[in-house]
Design a protein around this motif. Structure first.
Motif, short mmCIF file in Angstrom:
data_model
loop_
_atom_site.label_atom_id
_atom_site.label_comp_id
_atom_site.label_asym_id
_atom_site.label_seq_id
_atom_site.Cartn_x
_atom_site.Cartn_y
_atom_site.Cartn_z
N LEU A 41 -6.85 8.34 7.38
CA LEU A 41 -6.40 6.94 7.44
C LEU A 41 -5.71 6.64 8.77
O LEU A 41 -5.83 5.54 9.31
N VAL A 100 -6.37 12.90 3.30
CA VAL A 100 -6.39 11.44 3.16
C VAL A 100 -5.55 10.79 4.25
O VAL A 100 -6.01 9.87 4.95
N LEU A 104 1.03 5.53 -0.51
CA LEU A 104 0.31 6.80 -0.59
C LEU A 104 1.25 7.88 -1.08
O LEU A 104 2.30 8.14 -0.48
N MET A 148 0.86 -1.18 0.00
CA MET A 148 0.00 0.00 0.00
C MET A 148 0.90 1.24 0.00
O MET A 148 1.70 1.43 0.91
N GLU A 185 -5.99 4.04 -6.47
CA GLU A 185 -7.18 4.21 -5.65
C GLU A 185 -7.28 5.66 -5.19
O GLU A 185 -6.25 6.31 -4.96
N TYR A 186 -8.53 6.14 -5.01
CA TYR A 186 -8.76 7.56 -4.77
C TYR A 186 -9.71 7.72 -3.59
O TYR A 186 -10.93 7.85 -3.76
N PRO A 187 -9.16 7.68 -2.36
CA PRO A 187 -9.99 7.67 -1.16
C PRO A 187 -10.98 8.83 -1.07
O PRO A 187 -12.15 8.63 -0.68
N SER A 228 -4.10 15.50 -0.01
CA SER A 228 -3.36 14.31 0.44
C SER A 228 -3.16 14.33 1.95
O SER A 228 -3.13 13.26 2.59
N ARG A 254 -1.31 -1.28 -4.18
CA ARG A 254 -2.37 -0.30 -4.32
C ARG A 254 -1.76 1.08 -4.12
O ARG A 254 -1.01 1.31 -3.17
N HIS A 255 -2.07 2.00 -5.02
CA HIS A 255 -1.46 3.33 -5.02
C HIS A 255 -2.53 4.36 -4.70
O HIS A 255 -3.40 4.67 -5.53
N LEU A 256 -2.49 4.92 -3.50
CA LEU A 256 -3.48 5.90 -3.06
C LEU A 256 -3.08 7.29 -3.51
O LEU A 256 -1.95 7.73 -3.30
N ARG A 259 -10.20 2.30 6.74
CA ARG A 259 -9.19 1.59 5.95
C ARG A 259 -9.36 0.09 6.09
O ARG A 259 -9.86 -0.41 7.11
#
Length: 391
Positions: A18, A14, A3, A1, A168-170, A11, A141-143, A25
């Motif tokens: 998290l 986010v 970010l 994971m 991914e786009y929280p 950011s 996974r790239h937030l 999460r």
């Protein structure tokens, strides 16, 4: 994971949620790696906010935080990891090669149109290099911190998904706007966050509110204003279209504001103290099938020395070439640079023939730019040389 952490509102929102709200999460914090790629010249206020708030929060949770910067002008130079810690206590985002180095080297400024080369060179490349090193080919996974109003950016980013990388786009998943992120940061840290940007970012100068905020920050940090002016000045000497504000120069804005006396004094001292150079500039533009243009340029230093001596050199060249020195460019009312024009390009590029067009002049500027010829320049110049507009 992973970010991507850009230090700004989105950011930071986010990351804060998290770290402080476990229910949002679906992973453990020991699986998370936060990475910041530095351009080298963030606003001091942004650095202060992140240092005083986000670093302690990450340290308290034991989150791995990596800071990275470019090592040199070429991708082959690689990147430097300036910090890699689960207890981060300082921001170290200035590397051997900053965005300002690249801009001054090439006598240009960041652009508000096109492909955002500055972000690609100093953020995307550095991030991708570190991510590849830590994931070792394993899926991740790239937030990303795109807000609910930035769906187009998220859609564009998703085109880079592969069998290994999943964007991914929280904020979008949470249906959060930037205002929601602002509210969380204020409630968590009891402070007002600001938008992350370089001190010479043209996007920050694209609105009246942005201009006002920039002037206020220059008043608080005159050195930031000096860097922006130095960058813009050489860029506009060598290319009249290169101002940091569309249709206007930052220098003009500061002079008319009545609030930038210290910055302008420092800038005048800078121009008097630095070495200057006589530059020969050739530039081509070639029509593309999509209606846009490819640009190529050659910059060559003819002489270097004191400012007054370079003025004399320019006048001597004018006599030798039997061409007068003109001051300013009629396309830009606030342009006051002296140039010895040897060729002007077509006033309306939409009416160009199928070949490339070109311009050619000699000018003087602070000696921050280096000799540089673009890879496609010679071919384009040969094509443009098949015809010539009147000087």
């Amino acid at each position: 994971m992973v970010l991507s952490y850009g230090l700004g509102v989105d950011s930071s929102g986010v990351l804060t949620r998290l770290l402080t709200q476990p229910d949002v999460r679906d992973f453990n914090l020991d699986e998370l790696v936060v990475i910041t790629a530095g351009t080298g010249h963030e606003w001091p206020k942004t650095l202060e906010l992140a240092s005083q708030n986000m670093l302690p929060l990450m340290a308290s949770k034991g989150v791995r935080y990596i800071q990275v910067a470019r090592r040199g002008p070429q991708e082959a130079d690689g990147v430097d990891v300036t910090s890699d810690s689960k207890r981060p206590d300082a921001l170290q985002l200035v590397g051997n090669w900053t965005l300002a180095n690249e801009m001054l080297d090439g006598a240009t400024v960041p652009q508000t149109c096109g492909d955002r080369i500055c972000s690609q060179h100093f953020k995307a490349f550095a991030l991708d290099t570190v991510i590849a090193a830590i994931t070792q080919g394993q899926p991740y996974r790239h937030l990303m911190g795109y807000s609910v109003h930035e769906q187009k950016r998220a859609t564009r980013d998703s085109l880079y998904n592969t069998g290994v990388r999943q964007g991914e786009y929280p904020l979008i998943s949470w249906e959060w706007s930037r205002q929601d992120a602002h509210r969380l940061l204020e409630n968590t840290f009891d402070t007002q966050w600001i938008k992350s940007a370089c001190v010479y970012c043209p996007f920050a100068l694209s609105t009246e509110a942005g201009k006002t905020a920039t002037l206020e920050q220059f008043a608080a940090d005159p050195n930031a204003g000096l860097l922006a002016l130095a960058m813009e000045y050489t860029a506009t000497c060598l290319n009249p279209t290169q101002g940091l504000i569309k249709g206007q120069r930052l220098l003009t804005l500061l002079r008319s504001s009545g609030e930038a006396g210290e910055v302008l004094t420092m800038f005048a001292e800078y121009l008097a103290a630095v070495p200057w150079a006589v530059y020969e500039v050739r530039r081509t533009l070639s029509p593309r099938v999509d209606g846009r243009f490819n640009y190529a340029r050659s910059i060559q230093i003819l002489h270097a020395g004191a400012r007054t001596d370079m003025h004399k050199r320019l006048k001597t060249s004018a006599v030798a070439l039997k061409t007068p020195v003109s001051v300013g460019d009629p396309r830009f009312p606030d342009d006051q640079h002296p140039r010895l024009w040897l060729r002007r390009r077509h006033p309306d590029p939409r009416n160009l023939p199928t070949q490339a067009d070109a311009e050619h002049f000699i000018t003087i500027a602070p000696a921050t730019a280096v000799n540089k010829t673009g890879p496609g320049f010679h071919t384009a110049w040969a094509s443009a040389s098949q015809y010539k507009l009147a000087v």
